[in-house]
Write an enzyme that holds these catalytic residues in place. Structure first.
Site, PDB file in Angstrom:
ATOM      1  N   GLU A   1     -11.710  17.827 -19.634  1.00  0.00           N
ATOM      2  CA  GLU A   1     -10.475  17.059 -19.792  1.00  0.00           C
ATOM      3  C   GLU A   1      -9.543  17.742 -20.788  1.00  0.00           C
ATOM      4  O   GLU A   1      -8.316  17.653 -20.675  1.00  0.00           O
ATOM      5  CB  GLU A   1     -10.806  15.642 -20.269  1.00  0.00           C
ATOM      6  CG  GLU A   1      -9.588  14.742 -20.420  1.00  0.00           C
ATOM      7  CD  GLU A   1      -9.928  13.388 -21.024  1.00  0.00           C
ATOM      8  OE1 GLU A   1      -9.013  12.560 -21.126  1.00  0.00           O
ATOM      9  OE2 GLU A   1     -11.091  13.167 -21.385  1.00  0.00           O
TER      10      GLU A   1
ATOM     11  N   SER B   1      -9.114  12.224 -30.038  1.00  0.00           N
ATOM     12  CA  SER B   1      -8.043  11.900 -30.983  1.00  0.00           C
ATOM     13  C   SER B   1      -7.815  13.032 -31.969  1.00  0.00           C
ATOM     14  O   SER B   1      -8.702  13.851 -32.240  1.00  0.00           O
ATOM     15  CB  SER B   1      -8.381  10.617 -31.738  1.00  0.00           C
ATOM     16  OG  SER B   1      -9.412  10.856 -32.677  1.00  0.00           O
TER      17      SER B   1
ATOM     18  N   SER C   1     -13.988   3.837 -21.359  1.00  0.00           N
ATOM     19  CA  SER C   1     -13.695   2.977 -22.508  1.00  0.00           C
ATOM     20  C   SER C   1     -13.950   1.513 -22.198  1.00  0.00           C
ATOM     21  O   SER C   1     -13.761   1.044 -21.080  1.00  0.00           O
ATOM     22  CB  SER C   1     -12.236   3.153 -22.940  1.00  0.00           C
ATOM     23  OG  SER C   1     -12.002   4.451 -23.414  1.00  0.00           O
TER      24      SER C   1
END
Length: 391
Positions: A245, A374, A129
């Protein structure tokens, strides 16, 4: 699906339960149960114990410590670990860069990094990020320019979790700014955290903790042999990493333990007519959460049983969505049980440790619906990939 474990899986469950409740040292489990800032020494001790017993990286290839377990056995392993309050292996090592190196790395990179990664002799952090490239990760602007046998890296990463403890960072960098698509010009580099020009700055969170960081690169020179795979193929490796992940994204064992703790805390909280657990509205709320958790666990088992050839069932997006929601709901329950005592954030004679940590823990885990993809992204996957809906 079979709702009961086979004799073989039941024996495996007992084996894992015995290990995590008897072989695993109590002081490690107690330190993990206490919550708060993770103790790097405890995390290292825990992972090295797992590695010593062949349990640190069961999902890796066999030649690098893997176990060839079924998806159901992986679920049992994670659940028993979580319910015993034993620290999970460092995800940056075992679920992120480890599988990437095992799949795409050269033999030299595998031999150099995989044993140390499994044993946590190297602590990795993630450099993905950036301030303007979070959900749109392909928009990253950190550059790496090849000069002879080195890359010169300039730019910034943010939200680098536990970077203050890390020895190395695996970073996505832009190596071809003129690529026809922005995803096509990205590479992955392995960078030592003490390399000249690399600076780490802490970010203080709403709970007062230091969990994440900013990382700055100012003409950082990285040996070219620390490139993972091929130049400009980093986006492919990143997608593979993010898929790993999301393994175990529904922490059923942890949620079960927290919900049981919530009931215990409610039973300890006195009221004029008994305890808080006697409140019918609270009892109904707990019952609803227990029902939702049972449904989640059955879905986890169904998804695990439906995985074929190592490929996850598309319904795993449902697990991420519901798992993070339930985790947040249970932690909100604990904060509500703590009540005014939860405003202290510091344990004392009037405020037990669990109540002091209730609110900061609840606030910290608002992140659960963001990391690992998300929940908005998961809803899009569910609507298009599972329900066949078109926007």
């Amino acid at each position: 699906m079979q709702r009961q474990l086979s004799d073989e899986d039941r024996a495996f469950q007992q084996e894992m339960r015995t290990f995590f409740t008897t072989v695993a040292p109590q002081d490690i489990r107690d330190a993990n149960a206490a919550g708060g800032e993770p103790d790097p020494d405890v995390i290292r001790r825990a992972q090295r114990l797992l590695n010593e017993h062949g349990l640190a990286v069961p999902h890796w290839p066999v030649e690098y410590g893997g176990k060839q377990w079924t998806e159901l056995q992986h679920h049992i392993y994670r659940t028993e670990m979580q319910q015993a309050n034993f620290p999970t292996p460092l995800p940056f090592n075992v679920s992120m860069i480890g599988p990437v190196l095992a799949t795409f790395g050269s033999k030299e990179l595998k031999d150099r990094f995989l044993p140390a990664t499994a044993n946590l002799d190297i602590w990795w952090c993630q450099g993905f990020s950036e301030p303007d490239a979070g959900s749109d990760l392909a928009g990253l602007r950190t550059t790496a320019v090849r000069e002879g046998d080195e890359y010169v890296v300039n730019g910034q990463k943010t939200w680098t979790t536990l970077g203050q403890h890390a020895d190395w960072i695996f970073a996505l960098v832009r190596t071809d700014p003129n690529a026809p698509k922005k995803q096509m010009g990205i590479s992955m580099l392995l960078i030592k955290m003490d390399t000249p020009g690399l600076t780490l700055r802490p970010i203080k969170l709403i709970d007062g903790g230091h969990e994440v960081n900013e990382v700055f690169f100012d003409n950082v020179r990285v040996p070219a042999d620390q490139l993972v795979g091929e130049e400009n193929k980093g986006w492919d490796y990143a997608k593979f990493l993010l898929g790993n992940e999301r393994v175990g994204v529904a922490p059923v064992g942890s949620i079960k333990r927290k919900l049981a703790d919530a009931k215990s805390f409610a039973a300890q909280t006195k009221r004029a007519d008994g305890t808080l657990l006697d409140d019918p509205l609270l009892a109904a709320r707990i019952a609803e959460l227990e029902t939702d958790l049972m449904a989640l666990e059955l879905t986890v088992l169904r998804v695990a049983g439906g995985s074929k050839d190592g490929k996850p069932d598309p319904a795993s997006s449902i697990l991420k969505l519901r798992g993070s929601q339930l985790q947040q709901d249970v932690l909100e329950l604990v904060a509500d049980i703590a009540g005014a005592a939860g405003l202290s954030w510091t344990a004392n004679d009037d405020v037990p440790a669990w109540a002091a940590s209730a609110t900061p823990t609840y606030l910290n885990f608002r992140k659960a619906s963001i990391y690992g993809g998300s929940n908005e992204v998961q809803r899009s996957i569910i609507s298009g990939g599972i329900l066949g809906l078109k926007g």
